[in-house]
Each structure stands twice: as structure tokens, then as C-alpha cells.
Enzyme design. Sequence first.
Site, PDB file in Angstrom:
ATOM      1  N   GLU A  16      84.124  14.935  60.277  1.00 43.86           N
ATOM      2  CA  GLU A  16      83.047  15.863  60.646  1.00 43.86           C
ATOM      3  C   GLU A  16      83.612  17.257  60.879  1.00 43.86           C
ATOM      4  O   GLU A  16      84.647  17.411  61.534  1.00 43.86           O
ATOM      5  CB  GLU A  16      82.364  15.336  61.911  1.00 43.86           C
ATOM      6  CG  GLU A  16      80.870  15.451  61.883  1.00 43.86           C
ATOM      7  CD  GLU A  16      80.230  14.624  60.759  1.00 43.86           C
ATOM      8  OE1 GLU A  16      79.881  15.212  59.717  1.00 43.86           O
ATOM      9  OE2 GLU A  16      80.089  13.410  60.950  1.00 43.86           O
ATOM     10  N   GLY A  45      69.756  15.175  60.527  1.00 47.10           N
ATOM     11  CA  GLY A  45      71.159  15.166  60.124  1.00 47.10           C
ATOM     12  C   GLY A  45      71.459  14.191  59.001  1.00 47.10           C
ATOM     13  O   GLY A  45      72.607  13.801  58.808  1.00 47.10           O
ATOM     14  N   SER A  79      68.307  15.786  54.305  1.00 53.96           N
ATOM     15  CA  SER A  79      67.125  15.837  53.441  1.00 53.96           C
ATOM     16  C   SER A  79      67.147  17.125  52.618  1.00 53.96           C
ATOM     17  O   SER A  79      66.628  17.149  51.501  1.00 53.96           O
ATOM     18  CB  SER A  79      65.840  15.728  54.267  1.00 53.96           C
ATOM     19  OG  SER A  79      65.783  16.744  55.228  1.00 53.96           O
ATOM     20  N   ASP A  99      77.412  17.570  51.838  1.00 53.36           N
ATOM     21  CA  ASP A  99      76.110  16.915  51.695  1.00 53.36           C
ATOM     22  C   ASP A  99      75.671  16.901  50.234  1.00 53.36           C
ATOM     23  O   ASP A  99      75.173  15.899  49.724  1.00 53.36           O
ATOM     24  CB  ASP A  99      75.053  17.648  52.543  1.00 53.36           C
ATOM     25  CG  ASP A  99      75.480  17.793  53.991  1.00 53.36           C
ATOM     26  OD1 ASP A  99      76.387  17.053  54.410  1.00 53.36           O
ATOM     27  OD2 ASP A  99      74.914  18.647  54.694  1.00 53.36           O
TER      28      ASP A  99
HETATM   29  C1  GLA Z   1      76.376  19.733  58.132  1.00 53.60           C
HETATM   30  C2  GLA Z   1      76.835  20.568  56.943  1.00 53.60           C
HETATM   31  C3  GLA Z   1      78.022  19.911  56.248  1.00 53.60           C
HETATM   32  C4  GLA Z   1      79.132  19.590  57.260  1.00 53.60           C
HETATM   33  C5  GLA Z   1      78.563  18.845  58.470  1.00 53.60           C
HETATM   34  C6  GLA Z   1      79.585  18.646  59.565  1.00 53.60           C
HETATM   35  O1  GLA Z   1      75.878  18.505  57.682  1.00 53.60           O
HETATM   36  O2  GLA Z   1      75.769  20.709  56.016  1.00 53.60           O
HETATM   37  O3  GLA Z   1      78.493  20.757  55.228  1.00 53.60           O
HETATM   38  O4  GLA Z   1      79.813  20.745  57.656  1.00 53.60           O
HETATM   39  O5  GLA Z   1      77.453  19.541  59.029  1.00 53.60           O
HETATM   40  O6  GLA Z   1      80.565  17.765  59.165  1.00 53.60           O
END
Ligand code: GLA
Length: 381
Positions: free
Chosen positions: A34, A123, A126, A171
Amino acid sequence: MSRNDDLTTSFTRLFGGMPDLIARAPGRVNLLGEHTDYNDGFVLPMAINMDIRIATRMRSDRRVYIYSTEFDQRDVFGLAKVERANHTWANYVRGVAEVLQCEGYALRGMDAAISSNVPRGTGLSSSAALELAAATAFRLLCGLDLAPLRAALLCQRAENEFVGVRCGAMDQLISSLGQADHALLIDCRGLEHRPVPLPADVCIVVVDSAMRRDLLASAYNERRGECEAGASFMDVPALRDASAEVFGAYRNAMPTTVARRCWHVITENQRVLDGAVALERGDVAAFGRLMNASHASLRDFFEVTTPEIDTLVSIQQATHGCLGARLTGAGFGGCTVALVQRDAVPAFLEAVHTRYPAATGKIPQAYVCHAADGASVASDT
Ligand code: GLA
């Protein structure tokens, strides 16, 4: 009725006739790694069996008509000049159209109806799912030569530049490149990636804490800034390049907050690499311990948890058959992810549904997830 049938019905009601095709792209849950993606580090997410679908048909002009079944709202724009929309959701589609055109892809207009079963604002990405679904719809309709990796990076650019969120690439990469029954180890610098099989005797359980992520955008950008400050203190291009030894040499010279952020990222990168090896060996107990250590680091060093999320994670970690649990995603609320032995899942869900509301007054929502394929044509389920 299947989701595709439902969506086809909405499409026909709005536009008449049948769609040419239905594109889909999944949400994601991050198992480990993360706040490492924007530090050129390692992540280990999986695409989940919840997705956004776009039923679409090509138009003869250069206009795009979109309808969101989730919001019951429409958006219309011309491809000649793509401007920002009033509806936030529509900007993800507009942004993708704009970036594709900037890259020289020739787009045609389309009619499109969108449906989603990815929970919003929790989180589970979407937004990335909508971007990749839109890119996939354009790719298939217009016959674009757009490989999955490039599609992901262009969707990230749409989010950074058009929507205005400075997210990393994780993501979009996993929504595009995900593989059924596997997590994906991604090196966010070179973008090399390797599927990591998920053992069949464990389940991935995502729990929405019901805490909305109010300060997210500002806090996220603040964390990014602190990580950049840490890298420049240590005179390395990105925190990915700082070893624990290098950090040790500089830590006392840094502001303590910056040092804490650096320590999280440096140790989290190592946890991802160790975690991928553990999963490949089938050592789910070791993987679970790394998840617990990740949560502690996000709480104590990166400081992106909340009291409710910490409570939810502690409840899960104390439950028999839970091998590990942690905050997932950017933080400040949102979801947790846990690795649970398959036969212990009912008792695990029971503990979450009774103990979390008793402790916080919040009602959690749990999803037993499996790893899905990345963006594609939607099969009829
Ligand atoms: C969000 C961001 C990702 C990443 C996470 C943390 O989801 O969109 O790019 O930085 O936070 O790991």
C-alpha cells in the site's frame, strides 16, 4: 435475468435496437503493497468478481451518448472537443476519450449504457474500472491497437490529468491485467508483472467499514509529498531505491514524519516481495503475518488508518481461521482485506457482523471475493 440481459434492456429502452457488444472491467482489492505504487515500488493486487459493464453501439457521427443505470443520469459530448462534465462519473469516460485522442487514436461516436456492481467510494477502484471499461468499449468498437498495459497507463493519465486525481498506476494496471484465480505482482517502475496463484483452501474477504473517506484527496497528496521529500533527503530517484541501510544513515537528519513515511514504504516493498514468494510456496500463514505487519505499518508509520478501521482489523485478526487482515486501498476509511481459511469463513463473517457494530455503531458489508480476469468482453453472467 443476467446482468448482461438487464443492461441490454436498459440500452434498448434508451437507444432502440441492440448493442454491438458489452465491455467490462473489474474493481480490485490490494492484498499487499500500500502506497508503494507512486514510489516506484511493488504491489500485489487482484481483480475482483465485481465489475463495471458498458453496453455499446457505434454511431455514424462523432458524438458519445452515455447513460448510467446506477445514477439514472445521462451525459452527451462531442469527440471534436472533450470538456469537463457536470456529472463526476461522466468525467472518467470523457477523460479516457480525450487521452486516447491525444495519443492519436481515431475514435467514433457511440451510444452506451453503463451498469456497475462495484461499491462506490469504498476503495475498490470503481473509478479505474469505469476508465478501463470505457477504454475497452472504444478499443473494441473502433478496432484500436491498444494493448492492456498501454490501456492501463492511458487510463491512469486520464485520472491524473482530466479528472485531477494524482493516483499511482496500480488500480488501472490490475483492472486491465488481472487474471482469474491469481494476484498480480507488479513492479511499478519497470511494469514487469507476474501472476501469483491464490491457494484454493483460503478465501479473500473484503469488508467495507462503512466509514467514508472524507479527507482522502488532500491526505493522499500530502503523503505523496512526504514520500518525495524523503527520497530527495536520501538523494535517491524514488523511495524504491532506498534500502534500510541507506535509510538508517539519513533518518536522524529527516523530519520525523517524513522518516516514518519512508520506513513504511521501504518495509512494505520488502513485504510484497516476501509475500509473493510465500504465496507461491503455498505458505498462507506467512502471507497472513505479512498482511498483519502491513496493517501495523499503515497505522503506526504511514498513519492512514482510522480508529474504526483498526477496530475492524483487530476483530478480524482475533477470529479463528483468519490468517491475516489489513486496511486495503488508500485509507482514511474504506475497506479491509483478510485472508481466511475457507471452512472458517461463516464464523468469520458472523464475528465481523456482530462485533464491529457493537464496537463502533457502524454496519459493515462483507464480500467474499475471488480473483477475476482483467478488462474484456463481458460473458453472460
Ligand atoms: C489509491 C490509489 C493507488 C494507490 C493506493 C494506495 O487506491 O489510486 O494508486 O496509491 O491508493 O496503495
